[in-house]
Enzyme design. Structure first.
Site, short mmCIF file in Angstrom:
data_model
loop_
_atom_site.label_atom_id
_atom_site.label_comp_id
_atom_site.label_asym_id
_atom_site.label_seq_id
_atom_site.Cartn_x
_atom_site.Cartn_y
_atom_site.Cartn_z
N ASP A 60 0.98 -1.17 0.01
CA ASP A 60 -0.02 0.06 -0.12
C ASP A 60 0.90 1.25 0.00
O ASP A 60 1.94 1.21 0.68
CB ASP A 60 -0.95 0.14 1.28
CG ASP A 60 -1.86 1.29 1.43
OD1 ASP A 60 -2.75 1.04 0.41
OD2 ASP A 60 -1.78 1.90 2.20
N GLU A 74 1.05 -0.35 -4.89
CA GLU A 74 0.04 0.69 -5.15
C GLU A 74 0.80 1.91 -5.38
O GLU A 74 1.21 2.44 -4.33
CB GLU A 74 -1.06 0.73 -4.16
CG GLU A 74 -2.00 1.76 -4.70
CD GLU A 74 -2.60 2.61 -3.29
OE1 GLU A 74 -3.62 3.22 -3.45
OE2 GLU A 74 -1.65 2.63 -2.28
#
Ligand code: CA
Length: 493
Positions: free
Chosen positions: A234, A264
């Site tokens: 993340d 991400e």
């Protein structure tokens, strides 16, 4: 092994309490559809306890095992159910991919005396000279866990910034002054807002060696608790690139070289993504944000969108081996932070473009296979009900990926609305002809060669009811309905 196909087994509004159980229940059917990798949500305790989607990391070592933040279970269930879910996936030959949020922590247990400097929220490189003495939520002791698995206590030396101080009580962006970084933010982060190290909560200070070692220890520990076949990392644009370069390398050394790692890095510019990939030694893949935005734009524009430009500026067209292609995710779905959802009518086309082509690793979003209904507050402040419909042909497209997405790919992107591509098949595996239109019904003249002379084709998706028969040279007109896609395959094979 089947072709790699990732399934994101959650969305922002997944029902509370039952997700791990549902993973176990659906494992067999996902395997039958050809899903090879299942991306699970963050498994550890977030600051909002059983309400937490998982992106507000509180305790990485609490996998739904300790009474912390008002609950033993996370939003997705208790630890035993998580273990069972991972085992169910492995038993079906699939790989569990775990979501890891290392950029920040939230929900500190105690306040500490800190020294901070105020930061211009719009340009984080502008840091005030003045030092402010205050209190901040930076001490994490995890009282419910009582030192089990790790005795590490996080404090003000483990973070680079906060967004809230007390005495004086202020919100904003504050640089925490400690012995790391000489007052500057972490480098090798995205340059949006000058320096995008700080995102939210207590921002982790990776330059603190003890923090760095603790995060490596956690990765090793985690892989001893449950099967780990990969990670979804993340907020990579807020974390110094050197950290993931080291951390991913360490995980591959200790867990296994086959780890599937996708980060991400939410940025549509391929040059930025390419630069990041260089910084991390190309050890991971990135979500193709640019392609997602093309899908979004196309779904809004209808026939006005020029389908020939679909892959322009996408990661999959420039760095296919590092591109994880997606249609929607938990951040882009309606009412979420990066909302740019793809309209339902276009999703069959978008999924055909990620599932049936040679390039990229496709990722399928839970609501598109199983549907979703939820209520949340919209921008206007009113409650809004959202229904994300099941994309009817998606399971068929997944089957088509396994059966027909084989061999050389030939593009016929010669019309603004009706485009096609051929997968030519191999000696042992059949191919297909994919035709789609974002406007009116149309057709594409395709020359498949003498191997396919006088052959009958049917639409594997069942959208088009007619048969196509090729001529003696293997040529034919392959149709599609308007705003639709057809996958033409040999009727006799
Ligand atoms: Ca950061």
């Amino acid at each position: 092994m089947s072709k790699r196909t990732v399934f994101q087994f959650f969305h922002w509004y997944s029902q509370r309490g039952s997700l791990w159980k549902e993973v176990s229940e659906r494992a067999a059917e996902l395997a039958a559809l050809g899903i090879s990798d299942v991306w699970l949500p963050p498994a550890y305790k977030g600051a909002s306890g059983a309400e937490s989607v998982g992106y507000d990391t509180y305790d990485l070592f609490d996998l739904g095992e300790f009474e912390q933040k008002g609950s033993i279970a996370t939003k997705y269930g208790e630890r035993a159910a998580f273990e069972a879910a991972c085992k169910a996936l492995v038993d079906q030959g699939m790989r569990p991919i775990h979501d890891v949020v290392l950029n920040h922590k939230m929900g500190a247990d105690e306040m500490e005396s800190v020294v901070v400097r105020r930061v211009n929220a719009d340009d984080r490189t502008q840091i005030d000279e003045e030092e402010v003495h205050a209190l901040a939520y930076t001490r994490f002791t995890f009282p419910g866990r009582e030192g089990k698995y790790s005795k590490f206590i996080w404090d003000k030396n483990c973070f680079s910034g906060v967004d809230l101080i007390e005495k004086p009580s202020e919100t904003g962006v504050f640089r925490l002054m400690n012995e790391y970084g000489e007052g500057q933010w972490n480098g090798e982060v995205d340059d949006e807002l000058g320096n995008f190290d700080y995102l939210m909560g207590a921002d982790v200070e990776f330059r603190n060696k003890a923090v760095y070692e603790e995060l490596k220890f956690w990765g090793r520990w985690f892989a001893e608790q449950v099967p780990v076949a990969g990670f979804r990392l993340d907020a990579a644009k807020h974390i110094p690139a050197w950290f993931f370069k080291d951390w991913v390398g360490h995980m591959r050394d200790t867990i296994g070289t086959e780890l599937f790692v996708v980060a991400e890095y939410w940025h549509p510019d391929v040059a930025t993504l390419s630069n990041y990939l260089e910084l991390v030694d190309k050890q991971l893949k990135l979500f193709d944000v640019a392609l997602h935005h093309r899908f979004h734009d196309a779904s809004k524009a209808g026939a006005e969108f020029d389908m020939r430009t679909m892959f322009d500026g996408s990661l999959v067209s420039s760095l296919p081996d590092h591109s994880v292609t997606l249609v929607d995710n938990h951040d882009t779905q309606p009412l979420q932070s990066l909302e740019a959802t793809v309209e339902p009518w276009f999703k069959p086309l978008a999924y055909a473009l990620i599932l049936l082509r040679e390039q990229g690793t496709p990722c399928v979003f839970y609501p598109d296979l199983y549907g979703a209904e939820y209520i949340d507050v919209a921008e206007d402040g009113n409650q809004q009900k959202v229904e994300m419909p099941t994309i009817g042909c998606l399971s068929r497209l997944l089957e088509a990926r396994q059966q027909f997405a084989n061999g050389l790919q030939v593009d016929i992107f010669d019309d603004p609305n009706v485009v096609a591509f051929i997968r030519q098949g191999t000696e042992t595996e059949p191919g297909c002809v994919v035709v789609m239109s974002n406007g009116n019904a149309g057709q594409k003249f395709v020359d498949l060669g003498p191997d396919h002379s006088n052959a009958a084709f049917i639409d594997f998706l069942g959208h088009h009811s007619s048969h196509v028969t090729t001529d003696q040279h293997g040529r034919g007109e392959f149709p599609t309905n308007g705003g639709s896609v057809s996958v033409w395959v040999r009727a006799d094979r």
